[in-house]
Design an enzyme around this catalytic site. Structure first.
Site, short mmCIF file in Angstrom:
data_model
loop_
_atom_site.label_atom_id
_atom_site.label_comp_id
_atom_site.label_asym_id
_atom_site.label_seq_id
_atom_site.Cartn_x
_atom_site.Cartn_y
_atom_site.Cartn_z
N GLY A 11 0.84 -1.20 0.00
CA GLY A 11 0.00 0.00 0.00
C GLY A 11 0.87 1.24 0.00
O GLY A 11 1.95 1.24 0.58
N ARG A 75 -0.95 -6.52 -4.24
CA ARG A 75 -1.40 -7.88 -4.49
C ARG A 75 -0.36 -8.53 -5.38
O ARG A 75 -0.67 -9.32 -6.26
CB ARG A 75 -2.75 -7.89 -5.22
CG ARG A 75 -3.83 -7.10 -4.51
CD ARG A 75 -4.27 -7.77 -3.23
NE ARG A 75 -5.41 -7.13 -2.62
CZ ARG A 75 -5.47 -6.79 -1.35
NH1 ARG A 75 -4.46 -6.99 -0.54
NH2 ARG A 75 -6.55 -6.26 -0.84
N ASP A 116 5.82 -4.94 5.73
CA ASP A 116 6.31 -6.28 6.07
C ASP A 116 6.11 -7.29 4.94
O ASP A 116 6.99 -8.11 4.67
CB ASP A 116 5.74 -6.78 7.40
CG ASP A 116 4.23 -6.87 7.39
OD1 ASP A 116 3.60 -6.30 6.48
OD2 ASP A 116 3.68 -7.51 8.30
N THR A 138 5.36 2.16 6.11
CA THR A 138 3.97 1.82 6.42
C THR A 138 3.35 2.88 7.32
O THR A 138 3.99 3.33 8.28
CB THR A 138 3.82 0.44 7.11
OG1 THR A 138 2.49 0.34 7.66
CG2 THR A 138 4.81 0.21 8.23
N ASP A 140 1.10 2.09 9.21
CA ASP A 140 0.72 1.34 10.42
C ASP A 140 1.79 1.37 11.50
O ASP A 140 1.51 1.09 12.66
CB ASP A 140 0.44 -0.13 10.05
CG ASP A 140 -0.60 -0.27 8.96
OD1 ASP A 140 -1.44 0.64 8.83
OD2 ASP A 140 -0.58 -1.29 8.25
N ASP A 142 4.17 -0.71 12.00
CA ASP A 142 4.23 -2.03 12.66
C ASP A 142 5.47 -2.85 12.29
O ASP A 142 5.49 -4.06 12.48
CB ASP A 142 2.95 -2.83 12.35
CG ASP A 142 2.75 -3.06 10.86
OD1 ASP A 142 3.52 -2.51 10.05
OD2 ASP A 142 1.81 -3.79 10.49
N ARG A 184 -4.15 -2.05 10.56
CA ARG A 184 -4.12 -3.53 10.56
C ARG A 184 -4.09 -4.07 11.99
O ARG A 184 -4.92 -3.71 12.78
CB ARG A 184 -2.95 -4.03 9.72
CG ARG A 184 -3.23 -3.92 8.25
CD ARG A 184 -2.43 -4.91 7.48
NE ARG A 184 -1.00 -4.67 7.66
CZ ARG A 184 -0.05 -5.29 7.03
NH1 ARG A 184 -0.37 -6.22 6.16
NH2 ARG A 184 1.20 -5.01 7.23
O1 F6P Z 1 -0.95 -1.39 5.66
C1 F6P Z 1 -1.48 -0.15 5.31
C2 F6P Z 1 -2.97 -0.20 5.21
O2 F6P Z 1 -3.44 1.09 4.90
C3 F6P Z 1 -3.67 -0.77 6.44
O3 F6P Z 1 -3.76 0.16 7.49
C4 F6P Z 1 -4.99 -1.17 5.84
O4 F6P Z 1 -5.58 -2.23 6.58
C5 F6P Z 1 -4.61 -1.65 4.47
O5 F6P Z 1 -3.36 -1.05 4.15
C6 F6P Z 1 -5.61 -1.31 3.40
O6 F6P Z 1 -5.18 -1.89 2.21
P1 F6P Z 1 -5.83 -1.57 0.79
O7 F6P Z 1 -5.13 -0.36 0.25
O8 F6P Z 1 -5.55 -2.79 0.00
O9 F6P Z 1 -7.29 -1.30 1.00
#
Ligand code: F6P
Length: 370
Positions: A11, A75, A116, A138, A140, A142, A184
């Site tokens: 992301g 993905r 990660d 990230t 997050d 994390d 997350r």
């Molecule tokens: O890991 C970053 C993040 O924004 C998370 O906080 C969230 O759960 C996820 O990515 C959302 O992913 P996507 O962009 O695939 O909706």
């Protein structure tokens, strides 16, 4: 002349362009090298025209820009890729093609900027002989081994501004506002933004919550004359003894997408606690737009340090912020354990000392019904 390449995976996060810019500028100022940009994560290696030289002109003006000029894919695990064969979806390992492409390009090092998941792919490629250097990214926050990853500060600022805005409307209408935030399985965004914005209840994955405890806190505020409340809930938070709430289940190739816990909490407060409640999901607004000055600075330091690490043959390692210093640790170590909120740490202790509820408080016997 050394040949480096850089890609951004997973992301997006505010600050990715600052990393790319810093890496490109460092390459041109500090060594006799060239640097290539790989489009859309590892996918660029699989596509014609997916890897191109990056010049200083390419990175001009991108420091304040959100997103990534290289594109990204979350993905894009080449070790388990969904492909269609004769109308059937099959999972294929395309890592061999990527390694071949890296060899064909004569790359001396691949700088991988990612969270990660992406860094895990980078580490697997490293185990197969690809010289990689990682940069932690990230919102997050994390990733173990770095005090902060860039993107986090921007996300926290956006989320705390949202809480400020919710306060005025919550107070005017005597309502509860439940704000669902990203993160997350880590509660850093909700905790930091919740504290910065003055939330009354903060729910994080590290502390399973009881719905009655949330209700008790909100009613206590009503009794003391505050007829509105703000609940910041991390998307990965879950009620005690129950599972996390998913918007979309995962599969062999796709990570499950969290989402919906805000509605669960909001419905309870509205229907069973008896206080009018609205639920807001902040979503991707937390990842979009210009990075904060802190994130631009951190991303710049990490991007430049990644080039220095690469030139010193620090393969299989990741640059990291520890205290005031940029250092590096092995990808194995960084990926060995996920970073989570320290529920015994001083930040949590301070939040509790201020009266913020986390939904795990022990309530008087007569109200403890669920
Ligand atoms: O890991 C970053 C993040 O924004 C998370 O906080 C969230 O759960 C996820 O990515 C959302 O992913 P996507 O962009 O695939 O909706």
């Amino acid at each position: 002349m050394k040949r480096l390449a850089i890609l951004t995976g997973g992301g997006d996060a505010p600050g990715l362009n600052a990393v790319i810019r810093a890496a490109v500028k460092t390459v041109y100022h500090q060594c006799d090298c060239e640097i290539l940009g790989v489009k859309d994560g590892f996918d660029g290696f699989l596509e014609t025209g997916g890897v191109n030289p990056l010049t200083q002109a390419d990175v001009r003006g991108i420091l304040p820009r959100g997103g990534t000029i290289l594109g990204t894919a979350n993905r894009g695990n080449p070790f388990a890729r969904e492909v269609i064969h004769n109308g059937q979806v099959v999972i294929e390992d395309l890592s061999g093609q990527i390694i071949d492409a890296i060899h064909a390009l004569n790359l001396d090092v691949l700088i991988v900027v990612g969270g990660d998941g992406t860094l895990r792919i980078a580490n697997e490629l490293f185990q197969k002989g690809v010289p990689v250097v990682g940069v932690p990214k990230t919102i997050d926050n994390d990733i173990y081994g770095t005090d902060f990853s860039f993107g986090f500060d921007t996300a926290v600022n956006i989320a705390s501004e949202a809480i400020d805005r919710l306060h005025t409307t919550a107070e005017s209408h005597h309502r509860v506002m439940v704000l669902e935030l990203m993160g997350r399985d880590a509660g850093f965004i909700a905790l930091h933004a919740g504290m910065a914005g003055g939330a009354d209840v903060i729910l994080i994955p590290e502390i399973p919550f009881h719905l009655d405890a949330i209700c008790y806190k909100i009613q206590e505020r009503v009794r003391s004359g505050s007829h509105f409340s703000i609940v910041a809930v991390a998307e990965g938070a879950r009620p005690f003894g129950k599972e996390q709430v998913f918007a979309i289940p995962g599969s062999e190739t796709y990570a499950a997408r969290l989402g919906g816990v805000g509605n669960l909490v909001g419905k309870y407060i509205n229907d069973l606690c008896g206080i009018e409640t609205r639920v807001i999901v902040l979503g991707h607004l937390q990842r979009g737009g210009s990075p904060t000055a802190f994130d631009r600075q951190l991303a710049t330091r990490l991007g430049s340090a990644a080039v220095r690490l690469a030139l010193n043959n620090g393969f299989g390692r990741m640059v990291a912020l520890q205290g005031q210093r940029i250092t590096d640790i092995s990808l194995d170590e960084a990926l060995s354990v996920p970073k989570r909120v320290d529920i015994h740490g001083d930040t949590l202790q301070t939040a509790r000392a201020l009266g913020i509820a986390f939904g795990d408080e022990t309530l008087p016997e007569e109200v403890y019904t669920h």
